[in-house]
Design an enzyme around this catalytic site. Sequence first.
Site, mmCIF file in Angstrom:
data_model
loop_
_atom_site.group_PDB
_atom_site.id
_atom_site.type_symbol
_atom_site.label_atom_id
_atom_site.label_comp_id
_atom_site.label_asym_id
_atom_site.label_seq_id
_atom_site.Cartn_x
_atom_site.Cartn_y
_atom_site.Cartn_z
ATOM 1 N N GLY A 56 -20.465 -75.701 24.850
ATOM 2 C CA GLY A 56 -20.422 -76.580 23.682
ATOM 3 C C GLY A 56 -21.525 -76.318 22.688
ATOM 4 O O GLY A 56 -21.562 -76.947 21.628
ATOM 5 N N HIS A 57 -22.432 -75.365 23.016
ATOM 6 C CA HIS A 57 -23.555 -75.052 22.113
ATOM 7 C C HIS A 57 -23.428 -73.653 21.512
ATOM 8 O O HIS A 57 -24.393 -73.131 20.954
ATOM 9 C CB HIS A 57 -24.881 -75.154 22.867
ATOM 10 C CG HIS A 57 -25.087 -76.468 23.532
ATOM 11 N ND1 HIS A 57 -24.983 -77.662 22.857
ATOM 12 C CD2 HIS A 57 -25.372 -76.789 24.818
ATOM 13 C CE1 HIS A 57 -25.207 -78.662 23.692
ATOM 14 N NE2 HIS A 57 -25.436 -78.165 24.886
ATOM 15 N N HIS A 224 -26.299 -83.406 22.787
ATOM 16 C CA HIS A 224 -25.284 -83.906 23.719
ATOM 17 C C HIS A 224 -24.840 -85.311 23.315
ATOM 18 O O HIS A 224 -24.443 -86.102 24.147
ATOM 19 C CB HIS A 224 -25.827 -83.964 25.148
ATOM 20 C CG HIS A 224 -26.331 -82.659 25.660
ATOM 21 N ND1 HIS A 224 -27.667 -82.398 25.848
ATOM 22 C CD2 HIS A 224 -25.677 -81.526 25.997
ATOM 23 C CE1 HIS A 224 -27.808 -81.161 26.296
ATOM 24 N NE2 HIS A 224 -26.622 -80.614 26.395
ATOM 25 N N GLY A 414 -21.229 -90.590 30.605
ATOM 26 C CA GLY A 414 -19.939 -90.894 31.192
ATOM 27 C C GLY A 414 -19.394 -89.907 32.196
ATOM 28 O O GLY A 414 -18.258 -90.054 32.654
ATOM 29 N N CYS A 416 -20.986 -88.930 35.227
ATOM 30 C CA CYS A 416 -21.548 -89.016 36.574
ATOM 31 C C CYS A 416 -20.460 -89.274 37.615
ATOM 32 O O CYS A 416 -20.411 -88.603 38.655
ATOM 33 C CB CYS A 416 -22.614 -90.107 36.637
ATOM 34 S SG CYS A 416 -23.405 -90.289 38.259
ATOM 35 N N SER A 459 -26.819 -84.418 38.651
ATOM 36 C CA SER A 459 -26.505 -84.866 40.012
ATOM 37 C C SER A 459 -26.210 -83.687 40.922
ATOM 38 O O SER A 459 -26.670 -83.633 42.068
ATOM 39 C CB SER A 459 -25.307 -85.817 39.998
ATOM 40 O OG SER A 459 -25.618 -87.011 39.334
ATOM 41 N N ASP A 568 -28.031 -98.202 38.129
ATOM 42 C CA ASP A 568 -28.012 -96.777 37.823
ATOM 43 C C ASP A 568 -26.776 -96.152 38.467
ATOM 44 O O ASP A 568 -26.531 -96.347 39.665
ATOM 45 C CB ASP A 568 -29.269 -96.094 38.357
ATOM 46 C CG ASP A 568 -29.227 -94.602 38.140
ATOM 47 O OD1 ASP A 568 -29.381 -94.179 36.991
ATOM 48 O OD2 ASP A 568 -29.001 -93.872 39.124
ATOM 49 N N GLY A 570 -25.981 -93.046 39.363
ATOM 50 C CA GLY A 570 -26.257 -92.119 40.458
ATOM 51 C C GLY A 570 -26.702 -92.820 41.720
ATOM 52 O O GLY A 570 -26.284 -92.462 42.833
#
Length: 587
Positions: A56-57, A224, A414, A416, A459, A568, A570
């Site tokens: 995306g970069h 991002h 969004g 995770c 993660s 959280d 995670g």
Amino acid sequence: MSAKHFINDPTHLVTSALQSLPHTNPSVAVDTTNKIIYRRAPNPRHVSLVSGGGSGHEPSFTGFVGAGLLTASVAGTIFASPSAEQIRRCISHRIPQDQGVLVIVMNYTGDVLNFGMGVEKARARGVETGMVVVGDDVGVGRERGGKVGRRGIAGTCLVLKVAGALAARGASLKDVSAVAQLTADNIVSIGSSLSHVHVPGRSVTETGEDELKESEVEIGMGIHNEPGSERKTTDLPGLVKTMLAHCLDPSDKDRHFLDISARDSVVLLINNLGGVSVLELGGITNEVVEQLANDWSIKPVRIISGTFMTSLNGAGFSISLLKLTDTGLGAGASMIELLDAPSEAAGWSPVIKTDTWINQEETIQRQNTNIDETWTSNLRIDPGITQSALTTALNRLIAAEPDITRYDTIVGDGDCGIGLKRGAEAVLEMLQKATKTDDAMTLVQKITQVVELAMDGTSGAIYAIFFNALAHGLNQNAPSSPQPITSEIWSKALESSLQTLGRYTPAKPGDRTLMDALYPFVETLAKGGNMEEAANAAADGAKNTQGMRASLGRTVYVGGEGWQGVPDPGAHGLAELLQGLSEGLRK
């Protein structure tokens, strides 16, 4: 934001984009399986240069592979870092290692963790490997950035160009690393955008973004979709004035990271975030150059304007200023000479030499040279009980995905829940297909390999590092003859895994990360607690993150409402997994 795309399948989009690169630059090849772009015939007498990050970069970083720049690049899914296993395979099988390898990445948690793990694996095999982390963004100041530090954005491209040119001159790993770090230390950057971007494959509501009003611009927005420092209604001159002040004003103690004066030689980079027309980028470049001269008495010795590091089709631009500094390497190796040096990378220069076209290979080899090892130990487990418990735990994690995704939509980007679900499903598939084993080490190794390939982002990196360290800890505590594994051995191995994680992330309980669940779990077992008690401690730790302000991770940059009311993501996901494991062992 525009949610219309020609390719809506994000997996197909990334794969097809990677496969296009050898068509436009015959000097590079693609390893589609591992999302690696690499030079076909790099000089083995030169230091190999590796970079990468989320897709995306583009043209960063895949478009920077070529003579005089990168030896290879490793890509993740959109806005998510590649896995440590992808990086290991790149270093092990796709580039020369004789003169050493330098890895350069942007300062994002997932990139640092995953590339760091790849570096450590290379070092463990005896490969001389260095790593430079670039954090050039002043959009988020010291106070808000906290432990995370400055994000890496378009200034990273200048670091890659300087380092690539120096490596092509035959410099040592020590010198290339030092000059890359020196360059990174002398760059400040800031971006601004008129809107957030839409990621293909997601619904507009899934992005969870608070869209800007028609007249607003966000200053300091991350690549991002992360929020910046402020939103305001202004024209281009007012916007550029604010952006340059954030980079150059010495009285702004929160953002003053680099002294630049009229006496310094400066390189200016104006970077298109993807959605600005060439015509408009020209007008922006002119405004920046004029304000630098009129307001700051700075006349750049080089002005580079174009598309180097995008945020998909972001309607914005960034400004980077590099203060040229003596490299200490003499003639031919100054920063400006290295920036001016020729290169053959599609993302830096579109010109490819005629000889390269003539000598191109007729076909692109995509051979898989991955070599998998099997680890064994004297630690015995009951295969039936273990598989049943793991299946219960993984299914519980998969069932928790909607809640995890909802929480992460509020406090993060969004992804995770989807990432954890993807990893859990892959491990389940492995358990169903693989031959059952009573060797604890072999099982952990199999799970580790699946996690490294199936999970990306922060993660994925944390779980991969933890499982690798767990295997090492089990090996250190294994008996000399086959014996059933004990809770004491598990505890010691888990404690050593936590210590290893501490080398790659400063996260501790209280920072609102999955560590808030992991630490209580490990500590309870270490104190003699049983599995149920440890899993409950993890669940309590996850619940306690509700209302906790984040100190690490992308949540640091989220300033909207709602984060106080959710745990959280995670930590919640890990707690669900551990409680499922406890439940499975009680059956």
